[in-house]
Design an enzyme around this catalytic site. Structure first.
Site, PDB file in Angstrom:
ATOM      1  CE  LYS A  16      -2.824  -0.324   3.530  1.00 20.10           C
ATOM      2  NZ  LYS A  16      -2.270  -1.402   4.231  1.00 20.10           N
ATOM      3  NE  ARG A  71      -4.920  -0.710   9.190  1.00 20.01           N
ATOM      4  CZ  ARG A  71      -3.863  -0.250   8.678  1.00 20.01           C
ATOM      5  NH1 ARG A  71      -3.824   1.075   8.240  1.00 20.01           N
ATOM      6  NH2 ARG A  71      -2.864  -0.501   9.327  1.00 20.01           N
ATOM      7  NE  ARG A 120       8.064  -3.584   5.662  1.00 17.55           N
ATOM      8  CZ  ARG A 120       6.911  -2.842   5.668  1.00 17.55           C
ATOM      9  NH1 ARG A 120       6.598  -2.433   4.555  1.00 17.55           N
ATOM     10  NH2 ARG A 120       6.328  -2.207   6.687  1.00 17.55           N
ATOM     11  NE  ARG A 173       7.169  -0.950  10.685  1.00 19.53           N
ATOM     12  CZ  ARG A 173       6.461  -0.454   9.832  1.00 19.53           C
ATOM     13  NH1 ARG A 173       7.091   0.423   8.802  1.00 19.53           N
ATOM     14  NH2 ARG A 173       5.223  -0.859   9.673  1.00 19.53           N
ATOM     15  NE  ARG A 193       0.950  -4.530  10.844  1.00 19.57           N
ATOM     16  CZ  ARG A 193       1.773  -4.345  10.059  1.00 19.57           C
ATOM     17  NH1 ARG A 193       2.961  -4.994   9.904  1.00 19.57           N
ATOM     18  NH2 ARG A 193       1.674  -3.293   9.358  1.00 19.57           N
TER      19      ARG A 193
HETATM   20  P1  AMP Z   1       0.272   0.873   8.396  1.00 19.10           P
HETATM   21  O1  AMP Z   1       1.746   1.455   8.162  1.00 19.10           O
HETATM   22  O2  AMP Z   1      -0.776   1.593   7.681  1.00 19.10           O
HETATM   23  O3  AMP Z   1       0.291  -0.668   8.354  1.00 19.10           O
HETATM   24  O4  AMP Z   1       0.086   1.239  10.137  1.00 19.10           O
HETATM   25  C1  AMP Z   1       0.680   0.827  11.090  1.00 19.10           C
HETATM   26  C2  AMP Z   1       0.136   0.792  12.172  1.00 19.10           C
HETATM   27  O5  AMP Z   1      -0.320   2.211  12.792  1.00 19.10           O
HETATM   28  C3  AMP Z   1      -1.041   0.014  12.408  1.00 19.10           C
HETATM   29  O6  AMP Z   1      -0.799  -1.536  12.532  1.00 19.10           O
HETATM   30  C4  AMP Z   1      -2.168   0.434  13.341  1.00 19.10           C
HETATM   31  O7  AMP Z   1      -1.523   0.168  14.800  1.00 19.10           O
HETATM   32  C5  AMP Z   1      -1.741   2.013  13.192  1.00 19.10           C
HETATM   33  N1  AMP Z   1      -2.677   2.471  12.159  1.00 19.10           N
HETATM   34  C6  AMP Z   1      -2.464   2.985  11.037  1.00 19.10           C
HETATM   35  N2  AMP Z   1      -3.737   3.420  10.497  1.00 19.10           N
HETATM   36  C7  AMP Z   1      -4.713   3.186  11.484  1.00 19.10           C
HETATM   37  C8  AMP Z   1      -6.039   3.382  11.397  1.00 19.10           C
HETATM   38  N3  AMP Z   1      -6.851   3.835  10.316  1.00 19.10           N
HETATM   39  N4  AMP Z   1      -6.893   3.192  12.547  1.00 19.10           N
HETATM   40  C9  AMP Z   1      -5.963   2.771  13.783  1.00 19.10           C
HETATM   41  N5  AMP Z   1      -4.884   2.328  13.607  1.00 19.10           N
HETATM   42  C10 AMP Z   1      -4.072   2.536  12.553  1.00 19.10           C
END
Ligand code: AMP
Length: 217
Positions: free
Chosen positions: A13, A88, A127, A160, A171
């Site tokens: 993404k 989300r 990663r 990470r 996740r």
């Molecule tokens: P990502 O880089 O989009 O995978 O986001 C990393 C982490 O940020 C996720 O695993 C969540 O803990 C948090 N996060 C990102 N976007 C959201 C969202 N829309 N709602 C809640 N938590 C989020």
């Protein structure tokens, strides 16, 4: 264009968001990036989000929604945007719909990046992120010339917490339970576009741009 990108963690993404947003000349708004920035700079928002992120859980809606609303009100987002990582879950999608309706607008399209779980684990668990400049490497697909050292800046590479296999599986569960229902939500609206997200990055972008053509207004 007002566009949302959805897909499981590891679907690419972030990468696709970058390319698509730049092709369309709209800002990319990534909630994950905004949270990570706040964690690394130690803001109050970062402190609220960190524990959830490390576990691979969603940050609570009230925190996330406030942050996104503020970002969408900024001048560069008025003519269009690409949301990466938001919404989300269905409650977030409902708030977004209401917010846009209040501003007399709506989403044009929701692009779903489709990729299976095993591929996600393979991609994410390899990663490595540079502690210094944030660049992401991959032990299989884009290895640095020296193990655990960033070629760009010489910084130390690390994994990470949310890229560890156990966290990735969690996740994926969170995605299936909370985010997957969005697919039906947006399919009902008639704005869902599914895209095969396997293969070379440039080909995925090309497929995406072709598929998005008919939504450009
Ligand atoms: P990502 O880089 O989009 O995978 O986001 C990393 C982490 O940020 C996720 O695993 C969540 O803990 C948090 N996060 C990102 N976007 C959201 C969202 N829309 N709602 C809640 N938590 C989020």
């Amino acid at each position: 264009m007002r566009l949302v990108l959805v897909g499981p963690p590891g679907a690419g993404k972030g990468t696709q968001a970058q390319f698509i947003a730049s092709h369309l000349s709209i800002p990319k708004i990534s909630t994950g990036d905004i949270f990570r920035y706040n964690v690394s700079t130690g803001t109050e928002l970062g402190q609220q989000a960190k524990a959830y992120m490390d576990r691979g859980d969603l940050v609570p809606d009230e925190v996330t929604i406030g942050m996104v609303t503020a970002r969408l009100l900024e001048p560069d987002a008025q003519a269009g945007f690409l949301l990466d990582g938001f919404p989300r879950n269905v409650p977030q999608a409902e708030v977004l719909r209401k917010l846009l309706a209040d501003w007399d607008t709506r989403l044009d399209v929701v692009l779903e990046l489709v990729v299976d779980d095993d591929e996600v684990v393979r991609r994410l668990s390899g990663r490595r992120t540079c502690r210094q400049c944030g660049r992401i490497w991959h032990v299989l697909f884009e290895p640095p010339s020296k193990a655990d050292i960033c070629d760009d800046c010489g910084g130390e590479l690390f994994q990470r917490d949310d890229d560890r296999e156990q966290t990735i599986r969690h996740r994926l569960d969170v995605y299936a339970e909370q985010t997957q229902p969005l697919i039906a939500f947006y399919a009902d609206d008639g704005i869902l576009l599914g895209l095969d997200a396997t293969g070379p990055v440039e080909e995925i972008t090309e497929r995406a741009m072709i598929a998005l053509r008919r939504f450009i207004r």
